[in-house]
Every structure is written in structure tokens, then in C-alpha cells.
Design a protein around this motif. Structure first.
Motif, PDB file in Angstrom:
ATOM      1  N   TYR A  13      18.153  25.674  -6.765  1.00  0.00           N
ATOM      2  CA  TYR A  13      18.197  26.951  -6.049  1.00  0.00           C
ATOM      3  C   TYR A  13      19.642  27.442  -5.949  1.00  0.00           C
ATOM      4  CZ  TYR A  13      13.382  26.076  -4.505  1.00  0.00           C
ATOM      5  OH  TYR A  13      12.028  25.843  -4.464  1.00  0.00           O
ATOM      6  N   SER A  29      24.122  29.643   3.343  1.00  0.00           N
ATOM      7  CA  SER A  29      22.720  29.854   2.970  1.00  0.00           C
ATOM      8  C   SER A  29      22.370  28.956   1.794  1.00  0.00           C
ATOM      9  CB  SER A  29      22.471  31.310   2.544  1.00  0.00           C
ATOM     10  OG  SER A  29      22.678  32.197   3.598  1.00  0.00           O
ATOM     11  N   HIS A  30      21.109  28.579   1.716  1.00  0.00           N
ATOM     12  CA  HIS A  30      20.672  27.732   0.596  1.00  0.00           C
ATOM     13  C   HIS A  30      19.184  27.921   0.354  1.00  0.00           C
ATOM     14  CE1 HIS A  30      18.850  24.519   3.236  1.00  0.00           C
ATOM     15  NE2 HIS A  30      19.655  25.089   4.108  1.00  0.00           N
ATOM     16  N   GLN A  31      18.737  27.393  -0.753  1.00  0.00           N
ATOM     17  CA  GLN A  31      17.331  27.455  -1.210  1.00  0.00           C
ATOM     18  C   GLN A  31      16.895  28.890  -1.520  1.00  0.00           C
ATOM     19  OE1 GLN A  31      13.757  26.765   1.131  1.00  0.00           O
ATOM     20  NE2 GLN A  31      13.439  24.823   0.100  1.00  0.00           N
ATOM     21  N   PHE A  32      17.795  29.692  -2.064  1.00  0.00           N
ATOM     22  CA  PHE A  32      17.403  31.041  -2.474  1.00  0.00           C
ATOM     23  C   PHE A  32      16.990  31.006  -3.945  1.00  0.00           C
ATOM     24  CE2 PHE A  32      18.315  34.194   0.878  1.00  0.00           C
ATOM     25  CZ  PHE A  32      18.657  33.294   1.877  1.00  0.00           C
ATOM     26  N   PRO A  33      15.859  31.654  -4.268  1.00  0.00           N
ATOM     27  CA  PRO A  33      15.355  31.549  -5.634  1.00  0.00           C
ATOM     28  C   PRO A  33      16.147  32.342  -6.664  1.00  0.00           C
ATOM     29  CG  PRO A  33      13.924  32.942  -4.302  1.00  0.00           C
ATOM     30  CD  PRO A  33      14.926  32.343  -3.364  1.00  0.00           C
ATOM     31  N   SER A  34      16.965  33.292  -6.191  1.00  0.00           N
ATOM     32  CA  SER A  34      17.774  34.071  -7.119  1.00  0.00           C
ATOM     33  C   SER A  34      19.069  34.479  -6.406  1.00  0.00           C
ATOM     34  CB  SER A  34      17.015  35.309  -7.608  1.00  0.00           C
ATOM     35  OG  SER A  34      16.816  36.215  -6.543  1.00  0.00           O
ATOM     36  N   LEU A  38      21.834  36.964  -2.174  1.00  0.00           N
ATOM     37  CA  LEU A  38      23.082  36.391  -1.648  1.00  0.00           C
ATOM     38  C   LEU A  38      24.281  37.266  -1.991  1.00  0.00           C
ATOM     39  CD1 LEU A  38      22.370  32.641  -2.480  1.00  0.00           C
ATOM     40  CD2 LEU A  38      22.209  33.772  -0.249  1.00  0.00           C
ATOM     41  N   TYR A  75      12.845  18.634  -1.348  1.00  0.00           N
ATOM     42  CA  TYR A  75      14.075  19.402  -1.160  1.00  0.00           C
ATOM     43  C   TYR A  75      14.881  18.825  -0.001  1.00  0.00           C
ATOM     44  CZ  TYR A  75      17.207  23.356  -0.487  1.00  0.00           C
ATOM     45  OH  TYR A  75      18.322  24.142  -0.377  1.00  0.00           O
ATOM     46  N   THR A  76      16.177  18.704  -0.183  1.00  0.00           N
ATOM     47  CA  THR A  76      17.083  18.371   0.910  1.00  0.00           C
ATOM     48  C   THR A  76      18.269  19.312   0.835  1.00  0.00           C
ATOM     49  OG1 THR A  76      18.138  16.689  -0.451  1.00  0.00           O
ATOM     50  CG2 THR A  76      16.450  15.933   1.082  1.00  0.00           C
ATOM     51  N   LYS A  77      18.807  19.603   2.004  1.00  0.00           N
ATOM     52  CA  LYS A  77      19.891  20.575   2.097  1.00  0.00           C
ATOM     53  C   LYS A  77      21.067  20.137   1.239  1.00  0.00           C
ATOM     54  CE  LYS A  77      20.644  21.976   6.230  1.00  0.00           C
ATOM     55  NZ  LYS A  77      21.105  22.088   7.633  1.00  0.00           N
TER      56      LYS A  77
ATOM     57  N   HIS B 242      17.153  29.406   3.488  1.00  0.00           N
ATOM     58  CA  HIS B 242      17.542  29.062   4.860  1.00  0.00           C
ATOM     59  C   HIS B 242      18.971  29.539   5.100  1.00  0.00           C
ATOM     60  CE1 HIS B 242      14.092  26.276   5.212  1.00  0.00           C
ATOM     61  NE2 HIS B 242      14.384  25.884   3.990  1.00  0.00           N
ATOM     62  N   GLU B 281      11.230  21.939   5.263  1.00  0.00           N
ATOM     63  CA  GLU B 281      12.376  22.587   4.624  1.00  0.00           C
ATOM     64  C   GLU B 281      12.043  23.055   3.208  1.00  0.00           C
ATOM     65  OE1 GLU B 281      15.859  20.058   4.230  1.00  0.00           O
ATOM     66  OE2 GLU B 281      17.110  21.771   4.781  1.00  0.00           O
ATOM     67  N   ASP B 282      11.143  22.337   2.559  1.00  0.00           N
ATOM     68  CA  ASP B 282      10.803  22.644   1.169  1.00  0.00           C
ATOM     69  C   ASP B 282       9.768  23.771   1.128  1.00  0.00           C
ATOM     70  OD1 ASP B 282      10.791  22.424  -1.564  1.00  0.00           O
ATOM     71  OD2 ASP B 282      10.406  20.271  -1.566  1.00  0.00           O
TER      72      ASP B 282
END
Lengths: 85, 300
Positions: A13, A29-34, A38, A75-77, B242, B281-282
Motif C-alpha cells: 500500500y 497515513s498508511h494502507q492507502f490503495p493509491s 495522499l 497487514y501490520t502498520k 488509516h 487493521e487489515d
């Protein structure tokens, strides 16, 4: 001068990280698909003065086949990172 | 007893979480579902088509307070006459009872989407703040302030909840939205400063915050007795990534690690519970069920 780094991380991501004047990295921010969302947010942070004078750095996308393989489960941060290695 | 469900910031172009959230919500037989805004990435026709598919091609139980991304595709008019063209086109396809989202074509700009629902002894007030990332509410349309004042005072008591995309207080990538301070201040009696509502619910930052009652002035400074303040809830953790709690006023409770749905249980005209339900989270697997992360009591 602070930098806002937009990059595809090891999860597959996209993330946004802030690098302050001392070089300290913070994940925003994280886990954005595109990256588009952002990029818009980074521009807003600079325009609003929350990151005054901030430079936006956008990293390359992984090739689509590699990106498909790279989605990490579970998923992990991720850790914050710079856009360009 | 009535159940109102809220999720936000999780639908549109490529987001995969919202379909799991809406299917779980519907398994709970909701009285109303509120999508708190942002059909990514720009509220285009194709993205609203994706949104419709993510909602299982059924919006009969749904209304949406538009977000800034919905407003990215807008008419050429200046504010306050500008409208989010595809947001409006989508919801005009589904006038009530095909959806729960009315459009008042006689009003200007975002005022076209402001509306009220009275459920379970509570008044739910929906306010469009889509352009408030850049422009101050009410976007030079004072009739919106007049409308808000009327709907706040024409029924007695403060069993009222205001839903809007942007929150006066938030902790995240965006933080506090100063451009809705005027809206926030209008939620208090202009003479006595007594609060006219119990709670505000918003999204925008992609995480969850809960603030105990906050006063009219300097709400970020800390909590006050319920007689003097309004609870503030932010849940923009509806599926599109997030946001870390970075900018803005610190909440009394937060979660930045889960995709979340908020359930507001209207128990009586003086009591409601607000539950935050986390899907992890996932991206949740189809059929996933949430865990209760916290529950807050509103007792007027």
C-alpha cells in the motif's frame, strides 16, 4: 525544510510520512490503495500551513505484478519511510 | 429504541472494505445508515457507480453527508451556488423512499442537502460541509444559519445530533477544522451559551476519536460538565487507509488501528449509547464481524 514523502511501502500500500527539519520521520497515513488521495492531502497540509514550506516527494509505483505479490497478509502498520531510497 | 449506523471515508474508486461494513450493518436491521462522505477519489460518475456497487446496489436505508472529495467534481458556479455535480446526480436518481437522502432543489449550493430526521425521540440534523476544507461555513449563505437555528430550536430539549463530514475537533492527518468553528458556535444558544445539541458526528480524518463534552469557546482545551458542552465523535475509519493521530486537539479516547462502524442506539429521548465497532487493521474478509472497541453513554 520539511518533506512529505508519499511512497509505496513493503505492505504493497501507499503511505505518507513527514520528515521534519531534523530528519525525524513520522508516519501520517498508511494502507492507502493509491497515491492520489495522499498527494491531495500533502498539498493541503502545505497550503494550510500545517507543514509550512513543505516539499512533497513522490516515490515510484512498484510494477503491477510485483505489487500484486507484495500485499502483505496479515497487514501490520509499516514504519515511516522516505519516498526515494 | 432505534439504531443509527455511521461509517465514512471508505468508498469509491478502489476501496474494498465498505461492502463488508455495509453487509454487517444491514445484518443488524438498522433504522438508518449514514455514509459520512467521500466517494474516492473525486466523486466522479464512475466512482459513484463503484459506490453503488459497494452498497450492494441498494441505498434505500442510506443518506450521505458529502465530503470534500465528493465536492472535487463540482459545477462552475462560485460558492454558495456551487454544487457537487455527481453527488447530486447520484442522489437525485434515488429520491426518498429509494434512499434517505433528500435534495431541496429550491435551495442554493450545499444547503440543498441539509435535512432533518426525527427518530426515536431524537432529532438528527445533517449539514453539508463539503467545501469547508477551504471555505468557512456557511459559505456566505446566511440562510443556512437561519435554517440551522430553526431546526435546533423548533423542538424542545437537546436530544439532537449533528452529522457533518468535517469536525471542529479531530486528531489525525487533518486535525481540527477551524473553518467549521462558525457551525460549532451555532450549536450553542447565542445568549446563554448553553448547548443545543448533545453530540456531533463527523469523519474526514481516517481514524476514530471521542471527546467528552466541549464548550463553545476553545473546545480543544478540555472537557466541561455536560450541561455546558457537546460530545464530539469522529469516525472516518471506514476503509480507505488509516491516519495517525498527529495534528489537532487530543481526544479523550482514540483508535487509529481499526476500520470502524459507529452504532448510535437511541434508547429514549434522554438516553443514547454510542458504540465503536472495529473490524481490524487489515481489509476485512467478506462476512467479518466487528469487535466492540468502546461504548459511550449519553445521558441528558
Amino acid at each position: 525544510m520539511p518533506r512529505l514523502h508519499i511512497s509505496q511501502d513493503e505492505t504493497g500500500y501507499w503511505q505518507l510520512s513527514l520528515e521534519d527539519d531534523d530528519g525525524k520521520l513520522s508516519l501520517l497515513s498508511h494502507q492507502f490503495p493509491s497515491p492520489e488521495h495522499l498527494i491531495e492531502d500533502a498539498r493541503e497540509l502545505v497550503a494550510e500551513g500545517k507543514v509550512p514550506g513543505g516539499v512533497i516527494v513522490i516515490g515510484p509505483a512498484a510494477p503491477s505484478d510485483a505489487r500484486a505479490r507484495a500485499i502483505r497478509k496479515p497487514y501490520t502498520k509499516p514504519a515511516p519511510q522516505k519516498a526515494l531510497k | 429504541m432505534a439504531g443509527i449506523y455511521w461509517f465514512a471515508d471508505g468508498a469509491g474508486k478502489v476501496e474494498a472494505t465498505s461492502i463488508t461494513l455495509i453487509r454487517w450493518i444491514r445484518s443488524q436491521t438498522p433504522d438508518l445508515v449514514v455514509y459520512g462522505g467521500d466517494v474516492y477519489n473525486n466523486g466522479t460518475p464512475a466512482e459513484f457507480d463503484a459506490f453503488f456497487n459497494q452498497m450492494d446496489r441498494n441505498v434505500s436505508d442510506l443518506c450521505e453527508v458529502a465530503g470534500n472529495h465528493d465536492w472535487n467534481t463540482h459545477s462552475g458556479a462560485d460558492l454558495p451556488d456551487r454544487v457537487p455535480t455527481q453527488y447530486e446526480a447520484f442522489w437525485r436518481r434515488f429520491p426518498p423512499p429509494l434512499s434517505q437522502q433528500p435534495i431541496n432543489v429550491a435551495a442554493r449550493g450545499g444547503a440543498r442537502y441539509d435535512h432533518v430526521k426525527d427518530i426515536g425521540g431524537w432529532r438528527l440534523i445533517f449539514v453539508d460541509t463539503g467545501p469547508c476544507r477551504k471555505k468557512e461555513w456557511p459559505m456566505a449563505d446566511e440562510t443556512r444559519r437561519t435554517w440551522l437555528r430553526r431546526v435546533l430550536t423548533e423542538t424542545p430539549g437537546r436530544a439532537k445530533i449533528v452529522f457533518a463530514h468535517h469536525s471542529r475537533l479531530s486528531k489525525g492527518k487533518h486535525g481540527d477544522v477551524d473553518k467549521v468553528d462558525s457551525l460549532w458556535r451555532d450549536l450553542f444558544d447565542p445568549v446563554t451559551s448553553a448547548p443545543l445539541v448533545a453530540l456531533t458526528v463527523s469523519g474526514h480524518d481516517h481514524n476514530v476519536s471521542w471527546y467528552r463534552p466541549r464548550p463553545k469557546n476553545n473546545p480543544g482545551k478540555g472537557a466541561v460538565p455536560i450541561a455546558q458542552g457537546i460530545f464530539v465523535h469522529v469516525n472516518g475509519a471506514g476503509g480507505s487507509g488509516h491516519d495517525e493521530p498527529f495534528f489537532g486537539s487530543s481526544p479523550d479516547w482514540k483508535d487509529a488501528d481499526n476500520h470502524c462502524v459507529t452504532r448510535i442506539t437511541l434508547i429514549s429521548p434522554t438516553a443514547a449509547d454510542v458504540s465503536v465497532l472495529g473490524f481490524g487493521e487489515d481489509v476485512p474478509a467478506p462476512g467479518a464481524t466487528p469487535a466492540l472497541l468502546n461504548r459511550f453513554e449519553l445521558r441528558l
